[in-house]
Enzyme design. Structure first.
Site, mmCIF file in Angstrom:
data_model
loop_
_atom_site.group_PDB
_atom_site.id
_atom_site.type_symbol
_atom_site.label_atom_id
_atom_site.label_comp_id
_atom_site.label_asym_id
_atom_site.label_seq_id
_atom_site.Cartn_x
_atom_site.Cartn_y
_atom_site.Cartn_z
ATOM 1 N N HIS B 79 0.849 -1.200 0.000
ATOM 2 C CA HIS B 79 0.000 0.000 0.000
ATOM 3 C C HIS B 79 0.880 1.243 0.000
ATOM 4 C CE1 HIS B 79 -2.823 3.104 1.148
ATOM 5 N NE2 HIS B 79 -2.110 3.360 2.240
ATOM 6 N N ASP B 108 7.170 22.034 -26.154
ATOM 7 C CA ASP B 108 7.064 20.682 -25.591
ATOM 8 C C ASP B 108 8.095 20.583 -24.481
ATOM 9 O OD1 ASP B 108 6.956 17.708 -25.287
ATOM 10 O OD2 ASP B 108 5.721 17.868 -27.086
ATOM 11 N N TRP B 144 6.862 -0.056 3.982
ATOM 12 C CA TRP B 144 7.293 0.660 2.771
ATOM 13 C C TRP B 144 8.695 1.226 2.945
ATOM 14 C CZ3 TRP B 144 8.440 5.864 1.479
ATOM 15 C CH2 TRP B 144 8.341 6.781 2.535
ATOM 16 N N SER B 171 13.156 6.287 -13.787
ATOM 17 C CA SER B 171 12.080 7.079 -14.376
ATOM 18 C C SER B 171 12.021 8.469 -13.760
ATOM 19 C CB SER B 171 10.759 6.345 -14.178
ATOM 20 O OG SER B 171 9.688 7.227 -14.301
ATOM 21 N N SER B 172 12.076 8.537 -12.440
ATOM 22 C CA SER B 172 11.998 9.841 -11.774
ATOM 23 C C SER B 172 13.171 10.724 -12.146
ATOM 24 C CB SER B 172 12.054 9.694 -10.261
ATOM 25 O OG SER B 172 10.893 9.191 -9.783
ATOM 26 N N HIS B 255 13.056 11.767 3.755
ATOM 27 C CA HIS B 255 12.428 13.019 4.139
ATOM 28 C C HIS B 255 12.298 13.993 2.974
ATOM 29 C CE1 HIS B 255 10.441 15.867 6.567
ATOM 30 N NE2 HIS B 255 11.162 16.760 5.909
ATOM 31 N N GLU B 257 11.913 13.182 0.103
ATOM 32 C CA GLU B 257 10.843 12.565 -0.683
ATOM 33 C C GLU B 257 9.461 13.061 -0.249
ATOM 34 O OE1 GLU B 257 10.439 10.711 -3.228
ATOM 35 O OE2 GLU B 257 8.400 9.954 -2.934
ATOM 36 N N TYR B 259 8.777 15.876 0.860
ATOM 37 C CA TYR B 259 8.612 17.221 0.305
ATOM 38 C C TYR B 259 8.465 17.198 -1.194
ATOM 39 C CZ TYR B 259 8.647 19.239 4.741
ATOM 40 O OH TYR B 259 8.235 19.558 6.000
ATOM 41 N N SER B 270 -1.186 27.360 -4.863
ATOM 42 C CA SER B 270 -0.815 28.755 -5.113
ATOM 43 C C SER B 270 -1.320 29.262 -6.462
ATOM 44 C CB SER B 270 0.705 28.928 -5.069
ATOM 45 O OG SER B 270 1.213 28.418 -3.876
ATOM 46 N N HIS B 304 14.814 12.683 12.161
ATOM 47 C CA HIS B 304 13.632 12.761 13.026
ATOM 48 C C HIS B 304 12.753 11.523 12.875
ATOM 49 C CE1 HIS B 304 11.582 15.281 9.648
ATOM 50 N NE2 HIS B 304 11.275 14.023 9.484
ATOM 51 N N HIS B 305 13.061 10.685 11.886
ATOM 52 C CA HIS B 305 12.332 9.427 11.753
ATOM 53 C C HIS B 305 12.960 8.328 12.605
ATOM 54 C CE1 HIS B 305 9.782 10.790 8.421
ATOM 55 N NE2 HIS B 305 10.824 11.519 8.079
ATOM 56 N N THR B 330 7.044 26.875 6.131
ATOM 57 C CA THR B 330 5.733 26.305 5.836
ATOM 58 C C THR B 330 4.640 27.264 6.294
ATOM 59 O OG1 THR B 330 6.750 24.172 6.283
ATOM 60 C CG2 THR B 330 4.380 24.192 5.999
ATOM 61 N N LYS B 333 4.001 30.094 3.989
ATOM 62 C CA LYS B 333 3.118 29.747 2.880
ATOM 63 C C LYS B 333 1.658 29.812 3.302
ATOM 64 C CE LYS B 333 5.953 27.205 -0.122
ATOM 65 N NZ LYS B 333 5.364 27.715 -1.324
ATOM 66 N N ARG B 452 1.543 0.736 14.927
ATOM 67 C CA ARG B 452 1.200 0.594 13.518
ATOM 68 C C ARG B 452 1.689 -0.756 13.006
ATOM 69 N NH1 ARG B 452 5.576 4.658 10.533
ATOM 70 N NH2 ARG B 452 4.630 3.828 8.645
#
Ligand code: HEM
Ligand SMILES: [Cu+2]
Lengths: 285, 528
Positions: B79, B108, B144, B171-172, B255, B257, B259, B270, B304-305, B330, B333, B452
């Site tokens: 998932h 293009d 994951w 790809s990315s 992390h 990622e 963002y 925006s 922080h993870h 943040t 914004k 979890r």
């Protein structure tokens, strides 16, 4: 307007990408199955590689043809420059992951494993026995470290020289001296190939004489992964240089328009710089 | 002067491109490729969603009913992977494909053929992931984030996942190099960087993050692969390595990622808020700088993870303060969006509703993030449903809501037809209701200590779990409505006016007809 196309070239619909994707389909499944020792995997890997090579010939051939036909104007050229630059940055970051792992093991995880708190776990692994190079506390197979001043020093000289010969070739191309360019390109490729040969010899030496293997704990892991990926990049770079040499022979590129050449040259210098990092952090320190 | 030469020698376009399936397989057109990205992402969204329904069905009541623990773990793992790499990221890339060239006046993408390849790698990677359910040993089941030692011990499924990640990464990387180059090199004359639409800015910065961190992910999965099969010891303490090393490298990617998944969403919001508030974006340049600072800071907060994984106190303090610092740009914004709406002449069409919903719920997610960033609190909530609640508030009601907003906002431009405003509003309100029903209660579950990634739980958690599961089923069903809205918009939607949103100011609305022609901006517009 000049000869140069005023349009930004947008290529026509193309089959090459889907050919490339099917190659990766076979490679992905093939590699996963092979690593789990399943028969089907080997065949898929072979098919995948075959398609991939076919795609590279076809796709890059088409790009070379378009370029020679004058389809790429200055703006397309700028795009290629940006593209190659960012691609090299991604390669740098890939190596950073492995250098980071080396740093972390030497500075953090190995001293931690050797400190007093971990006495109960591996009492024999202490400040003295954990000195680098080490295979870690739990791997008993002894090995001898790879010295820096033998072959690796020669390799350094080889690669640095190849950077110089490549630059000479570039200057010759800019001066319009094609024969000289080709000569120095051949010298560059030759230096690259000799480097690779030395590297292969070194691996043999490591396995045969030093008992230094991928399985030799922290030292073996980082040594083989860093030098291995670097060697792979040298291999790719040498192939690209060879292709460029053939294109030079076929009359491609002009004195002021030859990004194909420059892009590969950038790549080669990048491979060079990574080697310097390896020489210092893997062999010397 | 025409600015695009198509099909080699400039004899017109839309003449001899293949039709039928081959059109999609071979296309080099950014709009075709954008559509394929979006449909792929929607497909993966439903597949990932089905897995989520399975998870919530199992968690509907205590005990094991439907999914054996092994399968449950495969469900949570896939998932996460499918939603992150298959649904959210490709959706944003699809939007970039459609919108970036139109918003900067380019004919293009810079590398149109490579663009096709970036897309067609995704189905390959997707099939690796999905097939892994059916191989001996099943799919990867270590979460994951695939931490070792679990991921070193798994079977063929883990290898399929590793190669899927390699392909997705390729790809990315190609996609982001394409986007950066397009933005830097192909803007219309006069469109200086500081005049670019915010969506373009946020994608530029996102693409930088991608080229920085995707290769690091490739590196760490490669180490995992060699630890699994070639006897290296990167994550093996017996060899001097450390499983925690994996976590460091993974989160150095991970992390940024998150963002990567939210910055383009900021960009979308925006664009939409000024349109429907009929006022220019408040504090444009501060938005740009805030986005850039978020991106830079996001590379220095990864640990922080890992506050409970073992780390020197200095490390904990550094990563705690650095993380809390991100809340500042943040907040800039959020302030700017609010100030844009202040005294605007607002209307509340579906894109605007989703954008306002985004702001409201994303802020909740941001706050729970700051709470997680506080080490002594995180030691309590780490690996509980509190974290699940946090990141679903930023990813579902953040990234996903922004994607819905974008779809409603640009569907008229893409298809030439309007969606049903009534159904769109239903979609919003139902999503809003069920989303909160699903995830708000998970804060309480987490604070009360429910871990979890476990298929069973203690009795005292039963009530909240039941609410959460019912909410999840409702949320899942609501998304079928979205599919219906999109299809009926394409098939039989009312014809859209040339400029359905009178407040829109970006090039695709002011300089192009509706629907956008197959080839746009062959002659670049001049921006004053
Ligand atoms: C103010 C901004 C934010 C702060 C301070 C913050 C902080 C945190 C912290 C400290 C954790 C770790 C919690 C734990 O595992 O104990 C976390 C987890 C997470 N955050 Fe955030 N976060 C913020 C914004 C975001 C955004 C914008 C996203 C994505 C769009 C995001 C996605 C995630 C994800 C996916 C996880 C969980 C990963 C996992 O363990 O599976 N966060 N966040
Ligand atoms: Cu984080």
């Amino acid at each position: 307007m000049s000869q140069e196309s005023s349009h930004y070239y947008v290529p026509a619909p193309s089959l090459w990408p889907i050919v490339g994707s099917s190659a990766l389909f076979f490679l992905g499944f093939g590699a996963a199955l092979t690593m789990n020792k399943m028969e089907l995997g080997y065949g898929m890997l072979a098919v995948g590689f075959a398609i991939l090579i076919y795609m590279m010939f076809g796709w890059f051939g088409e790009v070379a043809k378009e370029s020679e036909a004058g389809e790429y104007n200055g703006s397309v050229d700028t795009s290629f420059r940006w593209g190659m630059g960012w691609f090299i940055l991604t390669e740098v970051m890939f190596f950073c992951a492995f250098f980071g792992a080396l740093f972390y093991m030497r500075v953090f995880s190995i001293p931690w494993l050797a400190d007093a708190e971990h006495d109960l776990l591996w009492p024999a692994f202490n400040a003295a026995t954990s000195a680098w190079p080490t295979a870690g506390p739990g791997i008993a197979d002894d090995f001898v470290e790879m010295g820096a001043w033998g072959l690796p020093a020669i390799n350094t000289a080889l690669l640095l020289t190849s950077g110089v010969t490549l630059t000479i070739a570039h200057h010759a191309l800019r001066a319009g001296d094609r024969a000289k360019t080709i000569t120095w390109m051949i010298a560059t490729v030759a230096l690259g190939v000799i480097f690779l040969a030395c590297q292969i010899y070194e691996y043999g030496h490591a396995y045969e004489d030093l008992n230094l293997k991928m399985t030799s704990g922290a030292y073996g892991s980082t040594f083989f992964m860093l030098t291995g990926f670097h060697g792979f990049h040298v291999c790719v770079g040498a192939i690209m240089l060879t292709v460029i040499t053939f294109r030079l022979k076929a009359g491609h590129f002009t004195a002021d328009k030859h990004f194909g050449f420059e892009g590969v040259a950038w790549y080669w210098h990048f491979v060079d710089v990574v080697w310097l990092g390896l020489f210092v952090f893997v062999y010397l320190m | 002067m025409a600015a695009v030469q198509d099909h080699g020698h400039g004899h017109g376009h839309d003449d001899h491109h293949p039709t039928g399936i081959m059109r999609w397989v071979t296309t080099t057109n950014h709009k075709d490729i954008g559509s394929m990205y979006l449909w792929f992402s929607l497909t993966m969204f439903f597949i990932g969603g089905t897995l989520a329904m399975g998870i919530r069905a199992e968690l509907y009541q205590p005990g094991i009913q439907i999914l054996e623990p092994e399968l449950f773990n495969q469900f949570t793992t896939l998932h996460g992977l499918i939603m992150v790499f298959g649904a959210i990221m490709p959706a944003f890339v699809g939007l970039a494909n459609w919108q970036v060239p139109m918003m900067i006046g380019a004919p293009d993408m810079a590398f149109a053929r490579m663009n096709n390849w970036s897309f067609w790698l995704l189905p390959v990677a997707g099939s690796l992931l999905i097939v892994s359910f059916f191989v001996p040993g099943g799919a990867a089941a270590g979460g994951w984030t695939f931490y070792p030692p679990l991921s070193v011990q798994g079977g063929l499924g883990v290898d399929l996942m590793i190669f899927a990640i390699h392909i997705l990464g390729a790809s990315s990387i190609m996609g982001s190099i394409n986007i950066i180059t397009t933005i830097l090199n192909m803007r219309a004359p006069g469109l200086t960087l500081m005049k670019m639409p915010m969506f373009v800015w946020t994608w530029l910065i996102t693409a930088y993050l991608l080229v920085l961190v995707m290769p690091v992910l490739a590196g760490v999965v490669t180490m995992l692969l060699t630890d699994r099969h070639f006897g290296t010891s990167f994550f093996n303490a017996a060899g001097g390595g450390d499983p925690v090393l994996f976590q460091h490298i993974f989160w150095f990617f991970g992390h940024p990622e998150v963002y990567i998944m939210i910055l383009p969403a900021f960009g979308i919001v925006s664009e939409i808020i000024p349109t429907f508030a009929r006022k220019p974006l408040f504090g444009y340049s501060s938005m740009v700088y805030a986005t850039a600072s978020i991106a830079i800071l996001s590379c220095f907060v990864w640990a922080h993870h890992m506050f409970t994984a073992g780390m020197p106190v200095t490390g904990q303090l550094f990563f705690m303060y650095a993380t809390m610092l991100i809340a500042v740009p943040t907040a800039v914004k959020v302030f700017n969006w609010t100030a844009t709406m202040w005294r605007g002449s607002m209307t509340f069409e579906t894109p605007m509703l989703f954008s306002i919903g985004f702001i409201f719920l994303f802020v909740i997610g941001g706050f729970s993030g700051v709470i997680c960033a506080i080490v002594p609190i995180d030691i309590q909530v780490q690996d509980t449903y509190y974290v699940i609640a946090h990141f679903h508030y930023v990813l579902v009601s953040g990234a996903l809501f922004a994607l819905f907003a974008a779809a409603y906002y640009w569907l008229p431009k893409w298809t030439g037809n309007m969606y049903s405003e009534t159904l769109g509003k239903w979609h919003f309100w139902l999503s809003m209701f069920f989303f909160n029903a699903t995830f708000f209660v998970q804060h309480f579950l987490g604070l009360a200590g429910m871990p979890r990634r476990i298929p069973d739980y203690a009795l005292q958690f039963a009530d909240f779990n039941k609410i959460s599961s019912i909410g999840a089923f409702g949320f899942g069903l609501t998304q079928v409505l979205f599919l219906y809205i999109v299809i009926s918009c394409i098939r039989s939607g009312e014809k859209a006016p040339e400029k359905p949103w009178d407040g829109a100011t970006t090039l695709e609305w002011t300089h192009l007809p509706t629907p956008a022609p197959y080839h746009s901006f062959e002659t670049p517009p001049v921006i004053k």
